[in-house]
Design a protein around this motif. Sequence first.
Motif, mmCIF file in Angstrom:
data_model
loop_
_atom_site.group_PDB
_atom_site.id
_atom_site.type_symbol
_atom_site.label_atom_id
_atom_site.label_comp_id
_atom_site.label_asym_id
_atom_site.label_seq_id
_atom_site.Cartn_x
_atom_site.Cartn_y
_atom_site.Cartn_z
ATOM 1 N N VAL A 74 0.845 -1.202 0.000
ATOM 2 C CA VAL A 74 0.000 0.000 0.000
ATOM 3 C C VAL A 74 0.880 1.252 0.000
ATOM 4 N N VAL A 75 2.001 1.207 0.711
ATOM 5 C CA VAL A 75 2.924 2.343 0.732
ATOM 6 C C VAL A 75 3.442 2.608 -0.679
ATOM 7 N N VAL A 76 3.863 1.561 -1.365
ATOM 8 C CA VAL A 76 4.377 1.709 -2.729
ATOM 9 C C VAL A 76 3.271 2.177 -3.666
ATOM 10 N N ALA A 77 2.081 1.607 -3.540
ATOM 11 C CA ALA A 77 0.964 1.997 -4.412
ATOM 12 C C ALA A 77 0.569 3.453 -4.187
ATOM 13 N N ARG A 78 0.580 3.887 -2.957
ATOM 14 C CA ARG A 78 0.138 5.244 -2.633
ATOM 15 C C ARG A 78 1.198 6.299 -2.957
ATOM 16 N N HIS A 79 2.463 5.997 -2.673
ATOM 17 C CA HIS A 79 3.521 7.007 -2.790
ATOM 18 C C HIS A 79 4.497 6.750 -3.931
ATOM 19 N N GLY A 80 4.522 5.531 -4.430
ATOM 20 C CA GLY A 80 5.459 5.154 -5.483
ATOM 21 C C GLY A 80 6.712 4.539 -4.889
ATOM 22 N N ALA A 81 7.411 3.784 -5.731
ATOM 23 C CA ALA A 81 8.640 3.137 -5.280
ATOM 24 C C ALA A 81 9.717 4.164 -4.968
ATOM 25 N N VAL A 82 9.676 5.291 -5.659
ATOM 26 C CA VAL A 82 10.666 6.350 -5.456
ATOM 27 C C VAL A 82 10.006 7.445 -4.626
ATOM 28 N N SER A 83 10.107 7.294 -3.321
ATOM 29 C CA SER A 83 9.447 8.226 -2.395
ATOM 30 C C SER A 83 10.101 8.126 -1.027
ATOM 31 N N ALA A 84 9.871 9.151 -0.227
ATOM 32 C CA ALA A 84 10.377 9.141 1.146
ATOM 33 C C ALA A 84 9.787 7.972 1.922
ATOM 34 N N GLU A 85 8.514 7.731 1.711
ATOM 35 C CA GLU A 85 7.820 6.686 2.465
ATOM 36 C C GLU A 85 8.385 5.301 2.159
ATOM 37 N N THR A 86 8.623 5.038 0.876
ATOM 38 C CA THR A 86 9.179 3.734 0.505
ATOM 39 C C THR A 86 10.618 3.608 0.983
ATOM 40 N N ALA A 87 11.404 4.661 0.835
ATOM 41 C CA ALA A 87 12.788 4.611 1.317
ATOM 42 C C ALA A 87 12.819 4.331 2.817
ATOM 43 N N ALA A 88 11.954 4.989 3.580
ATOM 44 C CA ALA A 88 11.912 4.770 5.027
ATOM 45 C C ALA A 88 11.501 3.339 5.351
ATOM 46 N N ALA A 89 10.503 2.835 4.645
ATOM 47 C CA ALA A 89 10.052 1.463 4.891
ATOM 48 C C ALA A 89 11.145 0.458 4.537
ATOM 49 N N MET A 90 11.925 0.753 3.498
ATOM 50 C CA MET A 90 13.038 -0.127 3.131
ATOM 51 C C MET A 90 14.096 -0.156 4.231
ATOM 52 N N ALA A 91 14.473 1.008 4.743
ATOM 53 C CA ALA A 91 15.487 1.062 5.799
ATOM 54 C C ALA A 91 14.987 0.365 7.060
ATOM 55 N N ASP A 92 13.752 0.639 7.427
ATOM 56 C CA ASP A 92 13.189 -0.007 8.616
ATOM 57 C C ASP A 92 13.119 -1.523 8.429
ATOM 58 N N GLY A 93 12.735 -1.959 7.236
ATOM 59 C CA GLY A 93 12.661 -3.381 6.943
ATOM 60 C C GLY A 93 14.020 -4.055 6.972
ATOM 61 N N ALA A 94 15.038 -3.349 6.472
ATOM 62 C CA ALA A 94 16.387 -3.913 6.501
ATOM 63 C C ALA A 94 16.834 -4.141 7.939
ATOM 64 N N LEU A 95 16.571 -3.166 8.814
ATOM 65 C CA LEU A 95 16.929 -3.347 10.227
ATOM 66 C C LEU A 95 16.151 -4.503 10.856
ATOM 67 N N ALA A 96 14.878 -4.601 10.510
ATOM 68 C CA ALA A 96 14.047 -5.665 11.080
ATOM 69 C C ALA A 96 14.526 -7.051 10.647
ATOM 70 N N HIS A 97 15.099 -7.144 9.452
ATOM 71 C CA HIS A 97 15.545 -8.436 8.924
ATOM 72 C C HIS A 97 17.036 -8.685 9.118
ATOM 73 N N ALA A 98 17.712 -7.773 9.774
ATOM 74 C CA ALA A 98 19.142 -7.926 10.071
ATOM 75 C C ALA A 98 19.346 -7.615 11.546
ATOM 76 N N PRO A 99 19.032 -8.552 12.410
ATOM 77 C CA PRO A 99 18.977 -8.278 13.843
ATOM 78 C C PRO A 99 20.283 -7.826 14.490
ATOM 79 N N SER A 100 21.419 -8.051 13.844
ATOM 80 C CA SER A 100 22.685 -7.602 14.430
ATOM 81 C C SER A 100 23.115 -6.231 13.928
ATOM 82 N N ALA A 101 22.357 -5.657 12.990
ATOM 83 C CA ALA A 101 22.718 -4.347 12.440
ATOM 84 C C ALA A 101 22.221 -3.235 13.359
ATOM 85 N N ASP A 102 22.986 -2.158 13.393
ATOM 86 C CA ASP A 102 22.625 -0.973 14.180
ATOM 87 C C ASP A 102 22.130 0.166 13.306
ATOM 88 N N ILE A 103 22.621 0.215 12.065
ATOM 89 C CA ILE A 103 22.285 1.278 11.114
ATOM 90 C C ILE A 103 21.900 0.634 9.797
#
Length: 169
Positions: A74-103
Amino acid sequence: MPPFLLDDATLDQAGGLLARLREAGLRVVTAESCTGGLVAAALTHHAGSSDVVEGGFVTYSNAMKTVLLGVDPVVVARHGAVSAETAAAMADGALAHAPSADIAVSITGIAGPGGGSAAKPVGLVWFATARRNGETVTLSRVFDGDRTSVRQQAVAQALNLIGQRVRSS
Protein backbone atom coordinates in the motif's frame (compact mmCIF):
# COMPACT_ATOMS: atom_id res chain seq x y z
CA MET A 1 33.19 -2.44 -21.73
CA PRO A 2 31.09 -0.38 -19.31
CA PRO A 3 32.87 1.85 -16.80
CA PHE A 4 33.52 0.43 -13.36
CA LEU A 5 31.03 2.13 -11.06
CA LEU A 6 33.17 2.16 -7.93
CA ASP A 7 36.06 4.56 -8.43
CA ASP A 8 39.03 4.93 -6.10
CA ALA A 9 37.50 7.94 -4.31
CA THR A 10 34.33 5.98 -3.49
CA LEU A 11 36.30 2.97 -2.32
CA ASP A 12 38.46 5.22 -0.13
CA GLN A 13 35.30 6.83 1.27
CA ALA A 14 33.93 3.37 2.08
CA GLY A 15 37.19 2.39 3.77
CA GLY A 16 37.10 5.46 5.99
CA LEU A 17 33.49 4.74 6.87
CA LEU A 18 34.35 1.17 7.85
CA ALA A 19 36.98 2.50 10.25
CA ARG A 20 34.43 4.86 11.85
CA LEU A 21 31.85 2.07 12.15
CA ARG A 22 34.48 -0.19 13.71
CA GLU A 23 35.57 2.51 16.17
CA ALA A 24 31.94 3.13 17.18
CA GLY A 25 31.21 -0.61 17.49
CA LEU A 26 28.37 -0.39 14.95
CA ARG A 27 27.17 -2.71 12.19
CA VAL A 28 25.45 -1.62 8.97
CA VAL A 29 22.97 -3.18 6.55
CA THR A 30 21.99 -1.86 3.11
CA ALA A 31 18.72 -1.96 1.17
CA GLU A 32 19.29 -0.91 -2.42
CA SER A 33 17.18 -0.51 -5.51
CA CYS A 34 18.64 1.75 -8.22
CA THR A 35 22.23 1.18 -7.06
CA GLY A 36 21.85 -2.59 -7.35
CA GLY A 37 24.12 -3.46 -4.43
CA LEU A 38 26.90 -0.97 -5.14
CA VAL A 39 26.91 0.43 -1.60
CA ALA A 40 27.36 -3.06 -0.18
CA ALA A 41 30.02 -3.73 -2.84
CA ALA A 42 31.94 -0.57 -1.90
CA LEU A 43 31.89 -1.51 1.76
CA THR A 44 32.80 -5.17 1.26
CA HIS A 45 35.58 -4.32 -1.19
CA HIS A 46 37.78 -3.91 1.87
CA ALA A 47 39.22 -6.91 3.67
CA GLY A 48 37.88 -7.29 7.19
CA SER A 49 34.61 -5.53 6.44
CA SER A 50 32.64 -8.47 7.81
CA ASP A 51 33.13 -7.15 11.35
CA VAL A 52 30.92 -4.13 10.59
CA VAL A 53 28.88 -5.05 7.49
CA GLU A 54 25.88 -7.21 8.33
CA GLY A 55 24.78 -7.62 4.71
CA GLY A 56 22.66 -6.09 2.02
CA PHE A 57 19.39 -6.45 0.21
CA VAL A 58 19.01 -5.68 -3.49
CA THR A 59 15.31 -5.08 -3.98
CA TYR A 60 14.98 -3.76 -7.50
CA SER A 61 11.34 -4.70 -8.01
CA ASN A 62 8.43 -3.60 -5.85
CA ALA A 63 7.63 -7.26 -5.16
CA MET A 64 11.10 -7.83 -3.74
CA LYS A 65 10.77 -4.75 -1.54
CA THR A 66 7.70 -6.41 -0.06
CA VAL A 67 9.02 -9.97 0.12
CA LEU A 68 12.52 -9.29 1.44
CA LEU A 69 12.03 -6.09 3.43
CA GLY A 70 8.38 -6.22 4.41
CA VAL A 71 7.52 -2.96 2.67
CA ASP A 72 3.73 -2.62 2.69
CA PRO A 73 2.49 -2.74 -0.92
CA VAL A 74 0.00 0.00 0.00
CA VAL A 75 2.92 2.34 0.73
CA VAL A 76 4.38 1.71 -2.73
CA ALA A 77 0.96 2.00 -4.41
CA ARG A 78 0.14 5.24 -2.63
CA HIS A 79 3.52 7.01 -2.79
CA GLY A 80 5.46 5.15 -5.48
CA ALA A 81 8.64 3.14 -5.28
CA VAL A 82 10.67 6.35 -5.46
CA SER A 83 9.45 8.23 -2.39
CA ALA A 84 10.38 9.14 1.15
CA GLU A 85 7.82 6.69 2.47
CA THR A 86 9.18 3.73 0.51
CA ALA A 87 12.79 4.61 1.32
CA ALA A 88 11.91 4.77 5.03
CA ALA A 89 10.05 1.46 4.89
CA MET A 90 13.04 -0.13 3.13
CA ALA A 91 15.49 1.06 5.80
CA ASP A 92 13.19 -0.01 8.62
CA GLY A 93 12.66 -3.38 6.94
CA ALA A 94 16.39 -3.91 6.50
CA LEU A 95 16.93 -3.35 10.23
CA ALA A 96 14.05 -5.66 11.08
CA HIS A 97 15.55 -8.44 8.92
CA ALA A 98 19.14 -7.93 10.07
CA PRO A 99 18.98 -8.28 13.84
CA SER A 100 22.69 -7.60 14.43
CA ALA A 101 22.72 -4.35 12.44
CA ASP A 102 22.63 -0.97 14.18
CA ILE A 103 22.28 1.28 11.11
CA ALA A 104 20.47 0.75 7.82
CA VAL A 105 20.66 2.78 4.66
CA SER A 106 18.21 2.49 1.79
CA ILE A 107 18.25 3.87 -1.72
CA THR A 108 15.46 4.02 -4.28
CA GLY A 109 15.54 6.18 -7.36
CA ILE A 110 15.35 6.73 -11.08
CA ALA A 111 18.79 6.28 -12.59
CA GLY A 112 17.55 6.59 -16.18
CA PRO A 113 17.79 7.02 -18.97
CA GLY A 114 14.03 6.45 -18.96
CA GLY A 115 11.40 6.18 -16.28
CA GLY A 116 11.28 9.81 -15.21
CA SER A 117 8.33 12.19 -15.14
CA ALA A 118 7.76 15.85 -14.38
CA ALA A 119 7.07 14.99 -10.73
CA LYS A 120 9.87 12.42 -10.47
CA PRO A 121 12.63 13.23 -12.95
CA VAL A 122 15.51 11.01 -13.99
CA GLY A 123 18.18 11.45 -11.36
CA LEU A 124 15.76 11.62 -8.41
CA VAL A 125 16.96 9.39 -5.60
CA TRP A 126 15.42 8.96 -2.15
CA PHE A 127 17.56 7.78 0.74
CA ALA A 128 16.71 6.74 4.27
CA THR A 129 18.87 5.90 7.23
CA ALA A 130 17.53 4.14 10.29
CA ARG A 131 19.10 3.52 13.68
CA ARG A 132 17.99 0.70 15.90
CA ASN A 133 15.81 2.21 18.63
CA GLY A 134 16.11 5.56 16.89
CA GLU A 135 14.49 7.61 14.21
CA THR A 136 14.45 7.03 10.47
CA VAL A 137 15.61 10.00 8.42
CA THR A 138 14.88 10.52 4.72
CA LEU A 139 16.56 12.72 2.14
CA SER A 140 16.17 13.21 -1.59
CA ARG A 141 18.60 14.41 -4.21
CA VAL A 142 18.31 14.98 -7.93
CA PHE A 143 21.61 14.04 -9.55
CA ASP A 144 22.73 15.20 -12.99
CA GLY A 145 24.32 12.98 -15.57
CA ASP A 146 23.80 9.63 -17.19
CA ARG A 147 22.77 6.39 -15.49
CA THR A 148 26.32 5.58 -14.41
CA SER A 149 26.86 9.04 -12.96
CA VAL A 150 23.55 9.03 -11.07
CA ARG A 151 24.36 5.66 -9.53
CA GLN A 152 27.92 6.73 -8.60
CA GLN A 153 26.65 9.89 -6.94
CA ALA A 154 23.96 7.93 -5.10
CA VAL A 155 26.56 5.53 -3.66
CA ALA A 156 28.71 8.42 -2.43
CA GLN A 157 25.66 10.10 -0.87
CA ALA A 158 24.61 6.87 0.86
CA LEU A 159 28.09 6.46 2.35
CA ASN A 160 27.92 10.07 3.58
CA LEU A 161 24.55 9.44 5.20
CA ILE A 162 25.78 6.33 7.01
CA GLY A 163 28.71 8.42 8.28
CA GLN A 164 26.32 11.05 9.60
CA ARG A 165 24.40 8.39 11.52
CA VAL A 166 27.64 7.05 13.00
CA ARG A 167 28.52 10.54 14.23
CA SER A 168 25.06 10.99 15.75
CA SER A 169 25.46 7.92 17.96
